[in-house]
Design an enzyme around this catalytic site. Structure first.
Site, PDB file in Angstrom:
ATOM      1  N   TYR A  56       0.853  -1.188   0.000  1.00 42.19           N
ATOM      2  CA  TYR A  56       0.000   0.000   0.000  1.00 42.19           C
ATOM      3  C   TYR A  56       0.890   1.240   0.000  1.00 42.19           C
ATOM      4  O   TYR A  56       1.625   1.493   0.959  1.00 42.19           O
ATOM      5  CB  TYR A  56      -0.894   0.039   1.237  1.00 42.19           C
ATOM      6  CG  TYR A  56      -1.982  -1.006   1.290  1.00 42.19           C
ATOM      7  CD1 TYR A  56      -2.339  -1.740   0.166  1.00 42.19           C
ATOM      8  CD2 TYR A  56      -2.667  -1.252   2.468  1.00 42.19           C
ATOM      9  CE1 TYR A  56      -3.338  -2.694   0.231  1.00 42.19           C
ATOM     10  CE2 TYR A  56      -3.679  -2.196   2.534  1.00 42.19           C
ATOM     11  CZ  TYR A  56      -4.008  -2.917   1.425  1.00 42.19           C
ATOM     12  OH  TYR A  56      -5.010  -3.856   1.483  1.00 42.19           O
ATOM     13  N   LEU A 208     -18.552  -1.357   2.873  1.00 45.22           N
ATOM     14  CA  LEU A 208     -19.324  -0.287   2.238  1.00 45.22           C
ATOM     15  C   LEU A 208     -19.146  -0.316   0.720  1.00 45.22           C
ATOM     16  O   LEU A 208     -19.461   0.668   0.040  1.00 45.22           O
ATOM     17  CB  LEU A 208     -18.919   1.078   2.799  1.00 45.22           C
ATOM     18  CG  LEU A 208     -19.217   1.284   4.286  1.00 45.22           C
ATOM     19  CD1 LEU A 208     -18.821   2.689   4.723  1.00 45.22           C
ATOM     20  CD2 LEU A 208     -20.685   1.024   4.595  1.00 45.22           C
ATOM     21  N   ARG A 210     -16.582  -0.036  -1.173  1.00 41.94           N
ATOM     22  CA  ARG A 210     -15.710   1.052  -1.632  1.00 41.94           C
ATOM     23  C   ARG A 210     -16.452   2.391  -1.771  1.00 41.94           C
ATOM     24  O   ARG A 210     -16.138   3.201  -2.630  1.00 41.94           O
ATOM     25  CB  ARG A 210     -15.048   0.668  -2.954  1.00 41.94           C
ATOM     26  CG  ARG A 210     -14.148  -0.543  -2.812  1.00 41.94           C
ATOM     27  CD  ARG A 210     -13.512  -0.965  -4.109  1.00 41.94           C
ATOM     28  NE  ARG A 210     -12.640  -2.095  -3.856  1.00 41.94           N
ATOM     29  CZ  ARG A 210     -13.046  -3.368  -3.742  1.00 41.94           C
ATOM     30  NH1 ARG A 210     -14.336  -3.639  -3.878  1.00 41.94           N
ATOM     31  NH2 ARG A 210     -12.209  -4.340  -3.484  1.00 41.94           N
ATOM     32  N   GLY A 211     -17.424   2.599  -0.924  1.00 32.94           N
ATOM     33  CA  GLY A 211     -18.135   3.877  -0.905  1.00 32.94           C
ATOM     34  C   GLY A 211     -19.532   3.826  -1.464  1.00 32.94           C
ATOM     35  O   GLY A 211     -20.344   4.717  -1.192  1.00 32.94           O
ATOM     36  N   SER A 214     -21.976   3.895   1.246  1.00 29.54           N
ATOM     37  CA  SER A 214     -21.741   4.920   2.267  1.00 29.54           C
ATOM     38  C   SER A 214     -22.933   5.837   2.450  1.00 29.54           C
ATOM     39  O   SER A 214     -23.082   6.492   3.492  1.00 29.54           O
ATOM     40  CB  SER A 214     -20.513   5.760   1.885  1.00 29.54           C
ATOM     41  OG  SER A 214     -20.805   6.549   0.729  1.00 29.54           O
TER      42      SER A 214
END
Length: 336
Positions: A56, A208, A210-211, A214
Site C-alpha cells: 500500500y 461499504l 468502496r463507498g 456509504s
C-alpha cells in the site's frame, strides 16, 4: 467497544477494525496529518485492529502507521499485514503473480518490520494466492516466522474453501480476510461455512463496497484514473445507476431505524456472526465517527428482513473487481 476473537486461535480484537489502505493508495489523495489523527481517534474509541499491506503506497502505509503509533503502546494494537503485491516505481501494479514463495515471505517480512518500527507482526498473510506456489509452502514459511517470534498469527486473504483447508492442515489460520457486504455475498455458499468448520474467523473488508454503500455517493461524482474505483465495473454507467437504486432502497430502511446508510450496512455485516469483524476504511475522523456509530445499531429480525428485501443477495450490478483481477481471485475460482 465490544471485542471479538479472530477465529479459534487468533487474537482478541475490537468489533470493528480500521483498514488503512486508502490513507496511502488507490482512492486518490489523502491528507497525512488527518490520516494519523484518524488512526489516533480510532484507537481512542477502542479500535485495536489496524489492517495494512506492505504494498500500500509501496511501503508508505506501514510507515504512516509507525508514525501514528510512536506515542502509543504497540502492544495495545493488533497489526495485520498483507504481503505479495508487486509495484513499479510509478506506483503501477505489476501484472504478475504475487510474491509468496518461502524466501519472499522472510524477505518481505524483514522490510515490513523495519517500516513499522516493531519486532513483530500480529497477523501476517499473503494478499492473494500465487498459483505457482503451493499454499502449503507459503503458510509453512510464515509458520517458521511464528516459531521465531516475528509473527503471532497466520492469516489468508481472498482464497477459496479448498485452499483454506489445505492451509489449515499446515498451521492454524486465525482469519480469512475477504470482501463481504450487502453487495458482495459470495462467501456465504461455501467459504464461510468452511471457515467456521475450521475455526477460522472472517475479517470483512469492503463492507461499504468502496463507498457505494456509504450513502454519500452521487451519480455525477467524477473519478480520476488515480482512483481505483474508476476501473471497477460497479461504478460504471448503468451498473452504477442500478447499484445506487439499491442504496436508495436501503436508505428507506435506515431512515426508519434513525441511522445512516453506512451504519446499517456495517451493522448488517457485523450481525452475520460474532466470528466476523468488519473493517472500515475511514480516511477522515468524520467518516470514522459515522462508522463507529454502527456499533449502536441493533438489528432485529424484521430489520434484517427489510434490509435484505432492499438489497437482495446477488442484486449488485457488475463485478467487484475489473475482469483481469477477478480472474486472479482464488475465492472466485469455482463460482459460476
Amino acid at each position: 467497544m465490544d471485542t471479538r476473537t479472530l477465529g479459534t486461535h487468533g487474537p482478541k480484537v475490537s468489533a470493528l477494525g480500521l483498514g488503512a489502505m486508502g490513507m496511502s493508495d488507490l482512492y486518490g489523495p489523502a491528507d497525512e496529518a488527518e490520516s494519523i489523527a484518524t488512526i489516533h481517534a480510532a484507537i481512542d474509541a477502542g479500535i485495536n485492529l489496524i489492517d495494512t499491506g506492505d504494498f500500500y503506497g509501496s511501503g508508505h502505509n506501514e510507515m504512516l502507521i509507525r508514525d501514528a503509533l510512536r506515542d502509543r503502546n504497540r502492544d495495545d494494537v493488533v497489526i495485520s499485514v498483507k504481503f505479495g503485491g508487486r509495484r513499479t516505481p510509478d506506483g503501477a501494479f505489476q501484472p504478475v503473480p504475487p510474491d509468496t514463495d518461502p524466501a519472499a515471505v522472510k524477505d518481505r517480512l524483514a522490510f515490513t518490520l523495519r517500516r513499522l518500527g516493531t519486532d513483530h507482526v500480529d497477523v501476517y498473510r499473503p494478499a492473494r494466492l500465487n498459483p505457482n506456489v503451493p499454499i502449503e509452502d507459503t503458510v509453512g514459511a510464515i509458520a517458521e516466522m511464528v516459531q521465531a517470534g516475528y509473527v503471532r498469527h497466520v492469516g489468508l486473504s481472498e482464497v477459496g474453501a479448498e485452499t483454506l483447508r489445505r492451509a489449515a492442515a499446515v498451521h492454524p489460520i486465525c482469519d480469512l480476510q475477504i470482501e463481504y457486504s450487502l453487495l458482495s455475498r459470495g462467501i456465504e455458499a461455501e467459504i464461510l461455512p468452511t471457515a467456521r468448520e475450521l475455526g477460522t474467523g472472517i475479517t470483512a473488508y469492503g463492507v461499504l463496497s468502496r463507498g457505494l454503500l456509504s450513502g454519500h455517493w452521487t451519480p455525477d461524482r467524477t473519478l480520476t484514473g488515480a482512483d481505483f474505483r474508476a476501473h471497477v465495473p460497479r461504478f460504471q454507467g448503468e451498473n452504477l445507476a442500478a447499484n445506487l437504486a439499491l442504496v436508495d432502497a436501503l436508505r428507506s430502511v435506515a431512515d426508519r431505524l434513525g441511522a445512516m446508510v453506512a451504519q446499517v450496512a456495517i451493522a448488517w455485516v457485523a450481525s452475520r456472526g460474532t466470528d466476523i469483524v468488519p473493517l472500515v476504511g475511514a480516511r477522515r475522523r468524520d467518516r470514522l465517527q459515522e462508522s463507529l456509530a454502527a456499533t449502536d445499531v441493533v438489528l432485529g429480525a424484521d430489520d434484517l428482513a427489510a434490509i435484505e428485501a432492499a438489497v437482495p443477495a446477488g442484486a449488485a450490478a457488475g463485478h467487484r473487481y475489473p475482469e483481469q483481477l477477478m480472474a486472479g481471485l482464488d475465492s472466485e475460482a469455482n463460482r459460476s
